[in-house]
Scaffold this active site. Structure first.
Site, mmCIF file in Angstrom:
data_model
loop_
_atom_site.group_PDB
_atom_site.id
_atom_site.type_symbol
_atom_site.label_atom_id
_atom_site.label_comp_id
_atom_site.label_asym_id
_atom_site.label_seq_id
_atom_site.Cartn_x
_atom_site.Cartn_y
_atom_site.Cartn_z
ATOM 1 N N LYS A 136 0.844 -1.211 0.000
ATOM 2 C CA LYS A 136 0.000 0.000 0.000
ATOM 3 C C LYS A 136 0.877 1.257 0.000
ATOM 4 O O LYS A 136 2.080 1.185 0.269
ATOM 5 C CB LYS A 136 -0.902 -0.021 1.231
ATOM 6 C CG LYS A 136 -0.151 0.058 2.557
ATOM 7 C CD LYS A 136 -1.067 -0.197 3.751
ATOM 8 C CE LYS A 136 -0.278 -0.192 5.051
ATOM 9 N NZ LYS A 136 -1.085 -0.632 6.197
ATOM 10 N N ARG A 192 -10.197 -0.370 15.264
ATOM 11 C CA ARG A 192 -10.248 0.280 13.949
ATOM 12 C C ARG A 192 -11.256 -0.383 13.027
ATOM 13 O O ARG A 192 -11.878 0.268 12.205
ATOM 14 C CB ARG A 192 -8.854 0.263 13.338
ATOM 15 C CG ARG A 192 -8.680 1.085 12.093
ATOM 16 C CD ARG A 192 -7.228 1.286 11.717
ATOM 17 N NE ARG A 192 -6.565 0.066 11.285
ATOM 18 C CZ ARG A 192 -5.314 0.023 10.815
ATOM 19 N NH1 ARG A 192 -4.601 1.132 10.720
ATOM 20 N NH2 ARG A 192 -4.768 -1.122 10.457
ATOM 21 N N TYR A 210 15.498 30.650 7.278
ATOM 22 C CA TYR A 210 14.401 31.408 7.876
ATOM 23 C C TYR A 210 14.509 31.432 9.403
ATOM 24 O O TYR A 210 14.909 30.436 10.020
ATOM 25 C CB TYR A 210 13.059 30.770 7.528
ATOM 26 C CG TYR A 210 12.657 30.933 6.085
ATOM 27 C CD1 TYR A 210 12.487 32.196 5.523
ATOM 28 C CD2 TYR A 210 12.435 29.816 5.290
ATOM 29 C CE1 TYR A 210 12.104 32.332 4.192
ATOM 30 C CE2 TYR A 210 12.048 29.946 3.967
ATOM 31 C CZ TYR A 210 11.889 31.216 3.416
ATOM 32 O OH TYR A 210 11.513 31.350 2.117
HETATM 33 C C1 PLP Z 1 -0.193 -1.485 6.923
HETATM 34 C C2 PLP Z 1 -0.656 -2.764 7.491
HETATM 35 C C3 PLP Z 1 0.237 -3.838 7.670
HETATM 36 C C4 PLP Z 1 1.736 -3.700 7.483
HETATM 37 O O1 PLP Z 1 2.274 -3.148 8.673
HETATM 38 P P1 PLP Z 1 3.832 -2.979 8.941
HETATM 39 O O2 PLP Z 1 3.902 -2.490 10.346
HETATM 40 O O3 PLP Z 1 4.337 -1.962 7.993
HETATM 41 O O4 PLP Z 1 4.475 -4.294 8.759
HETATM 42 C C5 PLP Z 1 -0.284 -5.045 8.071
HETATM 43 N N1 PLP Z 1 -1.601 -5.190 8.336
HETATM 44 C C6 PLP Z 1 -2.477 -4.180 8.213
HETATM 45 C C7 PLP Z 1 -3.909 -4.397 8.532
HETATM 46 C C8 PLP Z 1 -2.036 -2.932 7.811
HETATM 47 O O5 PLP Z 1 -2.910 -1.926 7.702
#
Ligand code: PLP
Length: 385
Positions: free
Chosen positions: A38, A136, A263
């Site tokens: 993702k 969640r 800045y």
């Molecule tokens: C993003 C995600 C993962 C991957 O998590 P990492 O900590 O990057 O290994 C796994 N499961 C779910 C449900 C996620 O949203």
């Protein structure tokens, strides 16, 4: 490397990601793997990473939404995408039509999938999400007695999997152990209604490094594939660095003592200094919060303090100690010399946020990172650039 017109870019090594995947493979014999790609594979470029990992025969590609899933499908990848979070109604037709993996967290969602699948004369496979502590998504464990018979009665729906998620796998071992016990009880209860359950999964990177989940058939590593192990448990073999953030020096000047830099004039040269201006800024995802935190970046193999505030497109660094720095030299801002964990810590955030925040203005290019790490001469010397 990037086009000569680019001042800042990201170099990605899909082979290093595949190497890190192979470590998960060896840690989890007999289990399936859902590499999480993702958010553009955590800023690495989703298609180049997915294409390389498809050669390893993963069970699914973990994605955030239907747009990402479609992107993979359009590119001809055949590993099914799995949509990790809850799905809004607008995405569901596309999900059923694509036979993508997804979760259900409520009876109305399940009923909607059932109606769509009936309309398309197919059976939709879904994974039951369980809320064992993340808050969640998912059914609460106490709801299972009531909802399992309802789900079992939906003939166009096949509950093929059960999933959950750990909120504190890298922070609270006792809680996570209790969560695993609860999850195991839930899985047993689900199996009484759905004996042919194929997929049971709950561990992301921190979970798979720190815990064993007896019923699990699948793990969902993200960050670990991108070279970073969350929490305090080290992987059994060292992970390889998968990404470098690089930017060009645009100008080198000698400033007198007492001169402000950037800045707010939060940094004043305490003595005469040679200052390099570098073509990257917060518009590229190089966080403004890094200003004044003492971060050192790598120029010609030497660690050079970043000076003053990060501006939108430029930063400054003290290169007084590095002979011969000139306009056009390449600085490393994330990579083997400047770990993303360090950048995240100083920016007051986490590596996931730094990786996924790398800006759209940065082109992604592929390169072999191993030679860089094992080379005795620093990468930014002469010939490479
Ligand atoms: C993003 C995600 C993962 C991957 O998590 P990492 O900590 O990057 O290994 C796994 N499961 C779910 C449900 C996620 O949203």
């Amino acid at each position: 490397m990037a086009d000569k017109n680019h001042r800042a870019w990201v170099e990605v090594d899909p082979e290093a990601v595949a190497h890190n995947y192979s470590i998960v493979r060896r840690m989890m014999p007999g289990k399936g793997i859902m590499p999480v790609v993702k958010a553009d594979a955590y800023g690495h470029g989703m298609l180049s990473i997915a294409r390389r990992l498809e050669q390893e025969h993963p069970s699914f590609f973990g994605v955030a939404n239907a747009v990402e899933a479609q992107h993979l499908a359009d590119a001809g990848l055949t590993t099914p995408p799995f949509i990790l979070g809850p799905t809004p109604p607008e995405e569901r037709e596309q999900i059923v039509a694509g036979s993508w993996g997804c979760t259900v967290s409520s009876i109305p969602e399940a009923q909607h999938f059932q109606r769509i699948a009936q309309g398309l004369h197919c059976v939709m496979s879904v994974h039951l999400a369980l809320d064992t502590g993340m808050g969640r998504e998912g059914f609460l464990p106490g709801e299972l007695g009531e909802i399992l018979p309802q789900l079992a009665a939906m003939d166009a729906l096949r509950v093929d999997g059960v999933m959950s998620h750990f909120p504190v796998a890298d922070e609270d071992e006792a809680f996570t152990r209790r969560q695993i016990e609860l999850f195991e009880d839930c899985v047993a209860e689900v199996k009484r209604h759905f004996p042919s359950l194929r997929y049971v999964h709950t561990a992301a990177s921190a979970g798979l490094l720190g815990f064993r989940v007896p019923s699990a058939t699948l793990v969902r590593p993200g960050l670990m594939l991108y070279g970073v192990a969350p929490g305090s448990v080290a992987p059994p073999e060292p992970l390889r660095t998968t990404l470098r953030l690089l930017a060009r020096v645009t100008l080198v000047r000698d400033l007198p003592a007492g001169h402000g830099v950037s800045y707010g004039r939060t940094f004043i040269t305490p003595q005469p200094m040679r200052v390099a201006t570098i073509g990257i800024g917060y518009a590229d995802g190089w966080r403004r919060q890094l200003g004044g935190r003492g971060l050192r970046i790598c120029v010609r193999g030497e660690m050079c303090p970043m000076l003053g505030r990060v501006t939108m497109d430029q930063i400054m660094a003290d290169v007084s100690a590095v002979p011969g720095v000139q306009s056009g030299d390449v600085a490393e801002l994330i990579g083997p010399h400047v770990p993303v964990e360090r950048v995240a810590e100083l920016a007051g955030t986490i590596p996931w946020d730094i990786f996924t925040g790398l800006g759209r203005r940065l082109p992604r290019t592929e390169c072999a990172m191993r030679q860089v790490i094992s080379s005795s001469s620093p990468f930014c010397e002469g010939n490479r650039f």
